[in-house]
Write a protein that holds these residues in place. Structure first.
Motif, PDB file in Angstrom:
ATOM      1  N   HIS A 171       0.849  -1.187   0.000  1.00  0.00           N
ATOM      2  CA  HIS A 171       0.000   0.000   0.000  1.00  0.00           C
ATOM      3  C   HIS A 171       0.888   1.241   0.000  1.00  0.00           C
ATOM      4  CE1 HIS A 171      -3.079   2.944   1.000  1.00  0.00           C
ATOM      5  NE2 HIS A 171      -3.977   2.033   0.716  1.00  0.00           N
ATOM      6  N   PRO A 172       0.576   2.236  -0.853  1.00  0.00           N
ATOM      7  CA  PRO A 172       1.463   3.402  -0.985  1.00  0.00           C
ATOM      8  C   PRO A 172       1.478   4.317   0.230  1.00  0.00           C
ATOM      9  CG  PRO A 172      -0.536   3.714  -2.276  1.00  0.00           C
ATOM     10  CD  PRO A 172      -0.565   2.299  -1.803  1.00  0.00           C
ATOM     11  N   LEU A 173       0.525   4.157   1.146  1.00  0.00           N
ATOM     12  CA  LEU A 173       0.514   4.980   2.359  1.00  0.00           C
ATOM     13  C   LEU A 173       1.098   4.253   3.562  1.00  0.00           C
ATOM     14  CD1 LEU A 173      -2.926   6.815   2.052  1.00  0.00           C
ATOM     15  CD2 LEU A 173      -0.646   7.660   1.463  1.00  0.00           C
ATOM     16  N   HIS A 174       1.531   3.023   3.378  1.00  0.00           N
ATOM     17  CA  HIS A 174       2.209   2.300   4.455  1.00  0.00           C
ATOM     18  C   HIS A 174       3.700   2.631   4.364  1.00  0.00           C
ATOM     19  CE1 HIS A 174      -1.187  -0.888   5.009  1.00  0.00           C
ATOM     20  NE2 HIS A 174      -1.439   0.257   5.604  1.00  0.00           N
ATOM     21  N   ILE A 175       4.026   3.789   4.900  1.00  0.00           N
ATOM     22  CA  ILE A 175       5.386   4.325   4.828  1.00  0.00           C
ATOM     23  C   ILE A 175       6.011   4.276   6.216  1.00  0.00           C
ATOM     24  CG2 ILE A 175       6.740   6.417   4.422  1.00  0.00           C
ATOM     25  CD1 ILE A 175       4.760   7.166   2.234  1.00  0.00           C
ATOM     26  N   LYS A 226      -0.026   4.396  13.356  1.00  0.00           N
ATOM     27  CA  LYS A 226      -1.414   3.931  13.332  1.00  0.00           C
ATOM     28  C   LYS A 226      -2.317   5.133  13.603  1.00  0.00           C
ATOM     29  CE  LYS A 226      -3.015   1.141  16.581  1.00  0.00           C
ATOM     30  NZ  LYS A 226      -3.282  -0.118  17.341  1.00  0.00           N
ATOM     31  N   PRO A 227      -2.699   5.874  12.537  1.00  0.00           N
ATOM     32  CA  PRO A 227      -3.503   7.084  12.733  1.00  0.00           C
ATOM     33  C   PRO A 227      -4.930   6.763  13.170  1.00  0.00           C
ATOM     34  CG  PRO A 227      -3.236   6.605  10.404  1.00  0.00           C
ATOM     35  CD  PRO A 227      -2.360   5.631  11.134  1.00  0.00           C
ATOM     36  N   ALA A 228      -5.561   7.716  13.825  1.00  0.00           N
ATOM     37  CA  ALA A 228      -6.893   7.505  14.399  1.00  0.00           C
ATOM     38  C   ALA A 228      -7.972   7.331  13.354  1.00  0.00           C
ATOM     39  CB  ALA A 228      -7.242   8.668  15.317  1.00  0.00           C
ATOM     40  N   THR A 229      -7.746   7.805  12.129  1.00  0.00           N
ATOM     41  CA  THR A 229      -8.762   7.683  11.078  1.00  0.00           C
ATOM     42  C   THR A 229      -8.358   6.662  10.018  1.00  0.00           C
ATOM     43  OG1 THR A 229      -7.757   9.539   9.887  1.00  0.00           O
ATOM     44  CG2 THR A 229      -9.597  10.051  11.378  1.00  0.00           C
ATOM     45  N   GLU A 230      -7.393   5.800  10.335  1.00  0.00           N
ATOM     46  CA  GLU A 230      -6.933   4.826   9.343  1.00  0.00           C
ATOM     47  C   GLU A 230      -8.079   3.905   8.927  1.00  0.00           C
ATOM     48  OE1 GLU A 230      -2.893   2.538   9.088  1.00  0.00           O
ATOM     49  OE2 GLU A 230      -4.236   1.381  10.382  1.00  0.00           O
ATOM     50  N   PRO A 231      -8.387   3.850   7.636  1.00  0.00           N
ATOM     51  CA  PRO A 231      -9.468   2.980   7.173  1.00  0.00           C
ATOM     52  C   PRO A 231      -8.954   1.568   6.930  1.00  0.00           C
ATOM     53  CG  PRO A 231      -8.586   4.198   5.325  1.00  0.00           C
ATOM     54  CD  PRO A 231      -7.805   4.645   6.541  1.00  0.00           C
ATOM     55  N   PRO A 232      -9.850   0.597   6.796  1.00  0.00           N
ATOM     56  CA  PRO A 232      -9.401  -0.738   6.368  1.00  0.00           C
ATOM     57  C   PRO A 232      -8.777  -0.639   4.983  1.00  0.00           C
ATOM     58  CG  PRO A 232     -11.670  -0.794   7.184  1.00  0.00           C
ATOM     59  CD  PRO A 232     -11.304   0.641   7.047  1.00  0.00           C
ATOM     60  N   ARG A 233      -7.640  -1.278   4.788  1.00  0.00           N
ATOM     61  CA  ARG A 233      -6.944  -1.213   3.506  1.00  0.00           C
ATOM     62  C   ARG A 233      -7.387  -2.357   2.598  1.00  0.00           C
ATOM     63  NH1 ARG A 233      -5.238   3.958   3.848  1.00  0.00           N
ATOM     64  NH2 ARG A 233      -3.532   4.271   5.324  1.00  0.00           N
ATOM     65  N   SER A 234      -7.466  -2.050   1.313  1.00  0.00           N
ATOM     66  CA  SER A 234      -7.819  -3.054   0.319  1.00  0.00           C
ATOM     67  C   SER A 234      -6.782  -4.171   0.302  1.00  0.00           C
ATOM     68  CB  SER A 234      -7.898  -2.413  -1.063  1.00  0.00           C
ATOM     69  OG  SER A 234      -7.996  -3.391  -2.073  1.00  0.00           O
ATOM     70  N   ARG A 235      -7.243  -5.390   0.056  1.00  0.00           N
ATOM     71  CA  ARG A 235      -6.333  -6.540  -0.063  1.00  0.00           C
ATOM     72  C   ARG A 235      -5.781  -6.672  -1.479  1.00  0.00           C
ATOM     73  NH1 ARG A 235      -4.305  -8.891   4.554  1.00  0.00           N
ATOM     74  NH2 ARG A 235      -5.854  -8.628   6.211  1.00  0.00           N
ATOM     75  N   ARG A 236      -6.224  -5.813  -2.375  1.00  0.00           N
ATOM     76  CA  ARG A 236      -5.747  -5.875  -3.747  1.00  0.00           C
ATOM     77  C   ARG A 236      -4.296  -5.418  -3.803  1.00  0.00           C
ATOM     78  NH1 ARG A 236      -9.379  -2.447  -7.390  1.00  0.00           N
ATOM     79  NH2 ARG A 236      -8.328  -0.786  -6.227  1.00  0.00           N
ATOM     80  N   PRO A 237      -3.387  -6.239  -4.349  1.00  0.00           N
ATOM     81  CA  PRO A 237      -1.965  -5.863  -4.390  1.00  0.00           C
ATOM     82  C   PRO A 237      -1.754  -4.565  -5.154  1.00  0.00           C
ATOM     83  CG  PRO A 237      -2.229  -8.191  -4.887  1.00  0.00           C
ATOM     84  CD  PRO A 237      -3.606  -7.600  -4.873  1.00  0.00           C
ATOM     85  N   TYR A 238      -0.790  -3.809  -4.714  1.00  0.00           N
ATOM     86  CA  TYR A 238      -0.474  -2.517  -5.315  1.00  0.00           C
ATOM     87  C   TYR A 238       0.150  -2.709  -6.691  1.00  0.00           C
ATOM     88  CZ  TYR A 238       1.742   2.052  -5.967  1.00  0.00           C
ATOM     89  OH  TYR A 238       2.140   3.268  -6.458  1.00  0.00           O
ATOM     90  N   THR A 239      -0.221  -1.833  -7.607  1.00  0.00           N
ATOM     91  CA  THR A 239       0.373  -1.856  -8.935  1.00  0.00           C
ATOM     92  C   THR A 239       0.393  -0.442  -9.501  1.00  0.00           C
ATOM     93  OG1 THR A 239       0.315  -2.899 -11.120  1.00  0.00           O
ATOM     94  CG2 THR A 239      -1.800  -2.254 -10.166  1.00  0.00           C
ATOM     95  N   LEU A 298      -1.201  13.795   7.221  1.00  0.00           N
ATOM     96  CA  LEU A 298       0.067  13.938   7.923  1.00  0.00           C
ATOM     97  C   LEU A 298       0.163  13.080   9.172  1.00  0.00           C
ATOM     98  CD1 LEU A 298       0.506  17.796   7.519  1.00  0.00           C
ATOM     99  CD2 LEU A 298       1.249  15.943   6.007  1.00  0.00           C
ATOM    100  N   LEU A 299      -0.958  12.814   9.833  1.00  0.00           N
ATOM    101  CA  LEU A 299      -0.909  11.982  11.030  1.00  0.00           C
ATOM    102  C   LEU A 299      -0.622  10.522  10.686  1.00  0.00           C
ATOM    103  CD1 LEU A 299      -3.781  13.561  13.155  1.00  0.00           C
ATOM    104  CD2 LEU A 299      -1.314  13.908  13.347  1.00  0.00           C
ATOM    105  N   GLY A 300      -0.709  10.172   9.423  1.00  0.00           N
ATOM    106  CA  GLY A 300      -0.321   8.834   8.990  1.00  0.00           C
ATOM    107  C   GLY A 300       1.180   8.655   8.905  1.00  0.00           C
ATOM    108  N   PHE A 301       1.936   9.755   9.092  1.00  0.00           N
ATOM    109  CA  PHE A 301       3.399   9.693   9.050  1.00  0.00           C
ATOM    110  C   PHE A 301       4.012  10.177  10.365  1.00  0.00           C
ATOM    111  CE2 PHE A 301       2.052  11.126   4.653  1.00  0.00           C
ATOM    112  CZ  PHE A 301       1.963   9.838   4.144  1.00  0.00           C
ATOM    113  N   ALA A 302       3.229  10.207  11.433  1.00  0.00           N
ATOM    114  CA  ALA A 302       3.695  10.775  12.694  1.00  0.00           C
ATOM    115  C   ALA A 302       4.623   9.815  13.432  1.00  0.00           C
ATOM    116  CB  ALA A 302       2.507  11.128  13.583  1.00  0.00           C
ATOM    117  N   VAL A 303       5.638  10.394  14.103  1.00  0.00           N
ATOM    118  CA  VAL A 303       6.610   9.575  14.831  1.00  0.00           C
ATOM    119  C   VAL A 303       6.068   9.138  16.189  1.00  0.00           C
ATOM    120  CG1 VAL A 303       8.557  10.652  13.650  1.00  0.00           C
ATOM    121  CG2 VAL A 303       7.782  11.576  15.856  1.00  0.00           C
TER     122      VAL A 303
END
Length: 698
Positions: free
Chosen positions: A147-151, A327-340, A438-443
């Motif tokens: 997933h491109p947001l799993h950084i 792990k942001p407070a508004t993180e939605p369930p991520r699709s199981r479809r592989p990234y491409t 931005l909270l998806g990249f917080a330390v």
């Protein structure tokens, strides 16, 4: 006087601010919010100037329609009706283009309404500042983790060793690494006996504070990182602690990049490369972090991939003190479809999409080139690509050829001057604020909501502007927010009682309640200084969305690009190259109209090593030329930059601007010199660092 607590929306650090407002709604004081558990009172010059930015007299308050060379204020109803009529004349939706600018990442409207607007417009011609910035990181993370947001971000508060490349957080306040008081966090690493190493062609403010600074030739970071990987394998220093695919493929690829070979390409001594690899492996905990300097180059995606290859090989991926997944407070369930990537390609140059976007480097091609699907109608949201995109002069001319352009923007600037209609969002303090992205990249896991501090009056909010455009484009009627809420809850299979005074607040409440902590808007309102949700925790393999369920160390698309990297290994570097530069009191082009933020060190000068000044016989000014243009620049000789490298800051070039302060401090646009034909192939990202140039006296 009224005291207001809110998150600063001017960069990625999400610092808490305490503002004092008088009875007329004017900001009389700004200080850091000492009760914010994340920023703890830290404030920078941008945040301190929030009141000046909010009350900028050049900020538009009503829609503007262009009639020839003149502008006329119109009502909101007339503005939306004009846009609707223009859209009615568009028979092929693929002739519509969309450009999304950087400020949209700092607004609720940008996070919540951009996707519905694009779907309603029905076009694949979507461009954004992402392909002039961080797209390589998204692509590398998508291919590695699914997933491109799993950084993964460096766990700054617990690491013992931090290796930073192409990042200058003392100026930028951090990026794809949300960390208020980044300077203090770096100092804390050193206080507890750790080490900070900065790799950069300039001895930046960040490098000056580090334990060690290593000069590197611009654009060669992937070679340096591969040299580190080679050393880890050659000296049996690897310690992989997560399940991976592709370990042997990476080992074989690294054999072609021994330290003695990459040293010649990077300018980093062989012994330094070997020592850095050994230090990474020996540190109790360590993290490698690389940012925009490594993204905006020819091998940006490989550099970002190798960062997390190193984090993995040293056993520091998904480990406290290493590189971890927030792990942001508004993180939605991520699709199981592989990234491409590459699900479709651009019409003219055949460049593949990434994350639903095409490279901004080909936007001018799509406007200028006749034929089916030629972009004739453009929507821009909070962006100024004439100054921020490669070969901006060409874009400036291309925008003048459009049939219709509508811009959601508070300013009449270098880009929006081409618009037929400008729809200005309200002031910052009239808008609610939540940092979805931005909270998806917080330390550190954290959350905070800032309700509007001032009433809107008769004008629509930015969210309402975006929602109205989406409904016009879809041809439907009704409440967009309620439609999205109903769809989301049906998909989740739940019923929720939602609160909020606006559709945007109700959607935030829904996302919080569906999120991993089960929070609510009411809970955030009860805690105006924010909520500390705890230190980062290991999340693998649970968040992986790869087809294998493992970390993919050797994605085929990237291994293919390694061959291109090998082919360039023995190529002689250009005699002189251009890189960008960050300023603490600036953020791209959109803060140059605030008097308190321009001047001083925030100047548009060309930094150059004194040895190059003497060698080329230069004086106070010079002419710099590239494949796309030439500029007359003011020189700033300094030994903080490598010989053979010059640096020009990004986002300037305001000559003739309608913004009074910006015009007075116009500077020149570095993107007259950058080449829109040069991209990082896997991501389509523009190349801004390592641009070949020549310099001559006037």
């Amino acid at each position: 006087m009224t005291t207001v607590h809110r998150t600063c929306p001017l960069c990625e650090a999400v610092c808490g601010l305490t503002l004092t407002l008088d009875d007329g709604g004017h900001v009389t004081g700004v200080r850091g919010d000492k009760d914010d558990p994340f920023s703890k009172g830290f404030i920078c010059p941008k945040g301190a100037s929030l009141g000046h930015l909010d009350e900028d007299p050049d900020r538009l308050s009503k829609p503007l329609v262009r009639e020839g060379d003149q502008w006329r204020e119109v009502s909101w109803d007339e503005a939306f009706a004009t846009v609707a009529r223009a859209l009615e004349g568009v028979r092929d939706r693929q002739t519509i283009g969309v450009y999304l600018g950087n400020p949209g990442a700092h607004t609720m409207a940008g996070a919540l309404y951009t996707a519905p607007l694009i779907r309603a417009l029905g076009t694949r011609n979507v461009f954004s500042a992402s392909t002039a910035d961080q797209m390589p990181k998204h692509v590398a993370s998508g291919l590695m983790f699914g997933h491109p947001l799993h950084i993964p971000v460096p766990d700054l508060d617990r690491t013992d060793y931090l290796l930073m490349l192409g990042a200058n957080p003392l100026e930028s306040n951090g990026s794809l690494c949300t960390a208020p008081d980044f300077p203090g966090r770096l100092k804390a690493i050193r206080r507890r006996g750790g080490k900070v190493v900065v790799v950069d062609p300039r001895r930046t403010r960040t490098a000056a504070q580090a334990d060690e600074h290593v000069f590197v030739r611009p654009g060669s970071d992937a070679y340096l990182l591969f040299g580190l990987v080679h050393t880890l394998f050659a000296e049996q220093l690897t310690s992989v602690s997560v399940e991976v695919n592709g370990l042997e493929e990476v080992r074989e690829a690294a054999k072609h990049f021994p330290p003695e070979v990459v040293a010649r390409r990077t300018g980093v001594p062989e012994e330094t490369i070997v020592r850095l690899a050994r230090e990474l492996a020996a540190a109790p905990t360590a993290a490698v972090y690389a940012r925009i300097g490594t993204c905006t180059q020819e091998f940006g995606t490989l550099a970002q991939w190798l960062v997390d290859v190193l984090n993995t090989l040293t056993g520091n991926l998904d480990r406290p003190g290493g590189a971890m997944f927030p792990k942001p407070a508004t993180e939605p369930p991520r699709s199981r479809r592989p990234y491409t990537t590459g699900r479709w390609k651009s019409r003219v140059r055949g460049l593949p999409e990434a994350n639903g976007e095409l490279p901004v480097a080909t936007l001018a091609d799509e406007i200028e080139t006749p034929g089916e699907g030629q972009v004739r109608f453009l929507v821009t949201v909070a962006g100024n690509p004439v100054l921020s995109a490669p070969n901006g002069s060409r874009l400036d001319e291309a925008f003048g050829q459009l049939d219709f352009m509508v811009s959601v923007d508070p300013y009449l600037n270098e880009t929006t001057r081409h618009a037929n209609m400008i729809l200005p969002p309200p002031r910052v303090l009239q808008s609610g604020h939540y940092d979805f992205a931005l909270l998806g990249f917080a330390v550190r896991n954290y959350t905070r909501y800032s309700p509007p501090a001032l009433p809107l009056g008769e004008r629509p909010s930015e969210s309402e502007i975006m929602a109205r455009l989406a409904m016009i484009a879809s041809g439907l009627e009704g409440d967009l927010d309620e439609f999205i809420i109903d769809q989301t809850l049906q998909k989740a299979g739940v019923e929720l009682q939602l609160t909020g005074e606006t559709g945007a607040e109700r959607r935030l409440d829904m996302m919080l309640k569906l999120g991993p902590y089960g929070l609510s808007l009411e809970k955030l309102r009860e805690n105006p200084h924010g909520l500390d949700l705890g230190a980062l925790e290991p999340r693998l393999p649970g968040i992986l969305r790869t087809a294998s369920g493992l970390v993919e160390l050797a994605p085929p698309q990237l291994m293919e690009d390694v061959e291109r990297l090998r082919e360039r290994l023995d190529q002689a570097p250009p005699e002189m190259v251009l890189i960008g530069r960050r300023h603490l009191r600036s953020n791209n082009s959109w803060m140059h109209n605030v008097g308190t933020l321009v001047g001083g060190s925030n100047r548009c000068t060309l930094q150059i090593n004194p040895a190059d000044v003497a060698r080329l016989g230069l004086e106070q000014q010079a002419v710099i030329t590239s494949a796309t243009g030439r500029l007359t620049v003011t020189l700033e000789p300094t030994d903080t930059i490598m010989p053979g490298v010059v640096s020009l800051p990004h986002g300037w070039g305001h000559a003739g601007s309608a913004q009074a302060v910006a015009a007075e401090h116009a500077g020149v646009s570095a993107n007259v010199l950058t080449d829109d034909s040069a991209i990082d192939i896997p991501s389509g990202n523009a190349v801004f660092n390592g641009v070949p140039v020549t310099i001559a006296s006037l």
